[in-house]
Scaffold this motif. Structure first.
Motif, mmCIF file in Angstrom:
data_model
loop_
_atom_site.group_PDB
_atom_site.id
_atom_site.type_symbol
_atom_site.label_atom_id
_atom_site.label_comp_id
_atom_site.label_asym_id
_atom_site.label_seq_id
_atom_site.Cartn_x
_atom_site.Cartn_y
_atom_site.Cartn_z
ATOM 1 N N ASN A 43 0.341 -1.040 -0.139
ATOM 2 C CA ASN A 43 -0.312 0.124 0.034
ATOM 3 C C ASN A 43 0.710 0.805 0.368
ATOM 4 O O ASN A 43 0.359 2.434 1.159
ATOM 5 N N PHE A 44 1.526 1.849 -1.111
ATOM 6 C CA PHE A 44 2.244 2.578 -0.767
ATOM 7 C C PHE A 44 1.989 3.635 -2.290
ATOM 8 O O PHE A 44 1.782 3.101 -3.185
ATOM 9 N N TYR A 45 2.206 4.662 -2.127
ATOM 10 C CA TYR A 45 1.691 5.332 -3.464
ATOM 11 C C TYR A 45 2.274 6.577 -3.312
ATOM 12 O O TYR A 45 3.596 7.378 -2.371
ATOM 13 N N ALA A 46 3.353 6.798 -4.642
ATOM 14 C CA ALA A 46 4.118 8.570 -4.437
ATOM 15 C C ALA A 46 4.049 8.859 -5.908
ATOM 16 O O ALA A 46 3.291 8.274 -6.860
ATOM 17 N N ASN A 47 3.928 10.404 -5.078
ATOM 18 C CA ASN A 47 3.044 11.695 -6.701
ATOM 19 C C ASN A 47 3.841 11.748 -7.391
ATOM 20 O O ASN A 47 5.221 11.196 -6.902
ATOM 21 N N ASN A 72 1.905 1.058 4.036
ATOM 22 C CA ASN A 72 1.051 2.164 4.154
ATOM 23 C C ASN A 72 1.222 3.136 4.008
ATOM 24 O O ASN A 72 1.139 4.546 4.944
ATOM 25 N N MET A 83 2.514 7.166 2.302
ATOM 26 C CA MET A 83 2.258 7.982 0.716
ATOM 27 C C MET A 83 3.120 9.600 0.671
ATOM 28 O O MET A 83 3.838 9.835 1.954
ATOM 29 N N ASN A 110 2.612 3.238 8.164
ATOM 30 C CA ASN A 110 1.936 4.488 8.542
ATOM 31 C C ASN A 110 2.688 6.151 8.549
ATOM 32 O O ASN A 110 2.944 6.483 9.202
ATOM 33 N N TRP A 142 2.883 9.332 6.319
ATOM 34 C CA TRP A 142 2.897 10.333 5.138
ATOM 35 C C TRP A 142 3.700 11.843 4.980
ATOM 36 O O TRP A 142 4.366 12.414 6.187
#
Ligand SMILES: CC(=O)SCCNC(=O)CCNC(=O)[C@H](O)C(C)(C)COP(=O)(O)OP(=O)(O)OC[C@H]1O[C@@H](n2cnc3c(N)ncnc32)[C@H](O)[C@@H]1OP(=O)(O)O
Length: 202
Positions: A80-84, A100, A102, A136, A138
């Motif tokens: 569950n990794f997100y990189a803009n 988790n 971001m 977890n 951000w």
């Protein structure tokens, strides 16, 4: 004598102009280019290239192009990794990202450094130190994470922060140099749980 790669991964001085490191770096650049050329119609191809580029990749990992990894092989990413957009991983030493996590746009991870002394620096000797990010977390846009930093679990890093020292668990940290603004507490939980309740009510 140890190889340049062994010295690099151990955090000792090394020279990057070396056949093995050059091959690893060219491999990553090629995969970066292929990854960044993918489109929204080819998300399965994008994911496949990412899994070839990065050392370890968990479930549900999404990175927006453009993205650049120096070696890729020295990075591990949890679930569950997100990189803009515009993430940069200079992963000369190991980069470990937990579950988790971001990233806002333009987050930069820099494991590498060069000697302060110009004479040694001009001999192309450099070093790197590992970076660890907990679970977890951000990280706000344009944050820069310097060599040797560990970011704990349940952390929020403000946009534009330069993280020069390790950050403990359960805090909001901001600024340049990045410092703890406050602990994350039960009040935050109550506030956001209430917001969530409102979301489901209307
Ligand atoms: C995954 C994605 O794509 S995310 C999209 C990208 N979004 C971002 O990068 C936004 C990141 N968000 C932030 O930086 C926010 O400011 C947060 C989450 C760190 C803090 O938000 P809040 O808890 O609402 O803090 P708040 O706005 O009340 O600020 C508290 C204090 O910290 C300061 N502060 C807040 N953020 C920062 C920052 N990034 N750098 C320096 N100081 C900051 C404020 O000025 C304020 O100081 P003051 O009390 O002296 O006025």
């Amino acid at each position: 004598m140890r190889s340049q790669k062994e010295k690099m991964l151990a955090g000792d001085l090394y020279i990057a102009a070396d056949a093995q490191l050059d091959a690893d770096s060219k491999r990553a650049r090629k995969l970066n280019r292929l990854f960044n050329a993918t489109t929204e119609d080819g998300l399965d191809v994008r994911d496949k290239i990412l899994r070839e580029l990065i050392g370890e990749v968990g479930k549900n990992v999404y990175i927006e192009p453009p993205f650049h990894a120096d070696y890729g092989l020295n990075t591990s990413i949890g679930d569950n990794f997100y990189a803009n957009f515009d993430a940069i991983f200079v992963d000369d030493c190991p980069v470990k990202i937990g579950d988790n996590v971001m990233f806002g746009p333009r987050v930069s991870i820099y494991t590498a450094g060069h000697p302060i002394d110009a004479t040694v620096r001009n001999e192309q000797l450099e070093y790197s130190q590992p970076i660890t990010i907990g679970n977890n977390v951000w990280i706000g846009g344009n944050a820069v994470i310097n060599p040797g930093v560990t970011i704990g679990d349940n952390v929020v890093i403000g946009s534009g922060s330069i993280i020069t020292h390790s950050i403990p668990d359960n805090v909001v940290a901001v600024g340049n140099p990045c410092h703890v603004l406050r602990e994350i507490n039960e009040e935050d939980k109550a506030y956001w749980e209430n917001k969530k309740k409102q979301y489901f009510e209307n």
